[in-house]
Design a protein around this motif. Structure first.
Motif: not given
Length: 70
Positions: A37-38, A44-45, A49-52
């Motif tokens: 998800s992101h 926060q984005r 690039i941010y993913e968890y």
């Protein structure tokens, strides 16, 4: 994955984290389990690039109908 699991056509499992499926679970056509998800928050984005990923557990006897996304 437990015993007696039925996966209809086009079941998709994207597993960047563990996915646990109990016994006697039914998946309708084109059901999707996606652990990646992101962030929903725009701040926060921004920038990188941010993913968890979070684990998914589907309990015994669950029925996920057609086109369900978890």
């Amino acid at each position: 994955m437990g015993n007696f699991v039925f996966a209809n056509y086009d079941l998709t499992i994207l597993n960047c984290a563990p996915v646990t499926i109990g016994r006697m679970v039914l998946f309708g056509p084109r059901a999707t389990l996606a652990t990646a998800s992101h962030p929903v928050d725009f701040q926060q984005r921004t920038g990188d690039i941010y993913e968890y990923a979070e684990p998914i557990t589907i309990g015994e006897g669950a029925w996920l109908s057609a086109h369900v996304i978890v």
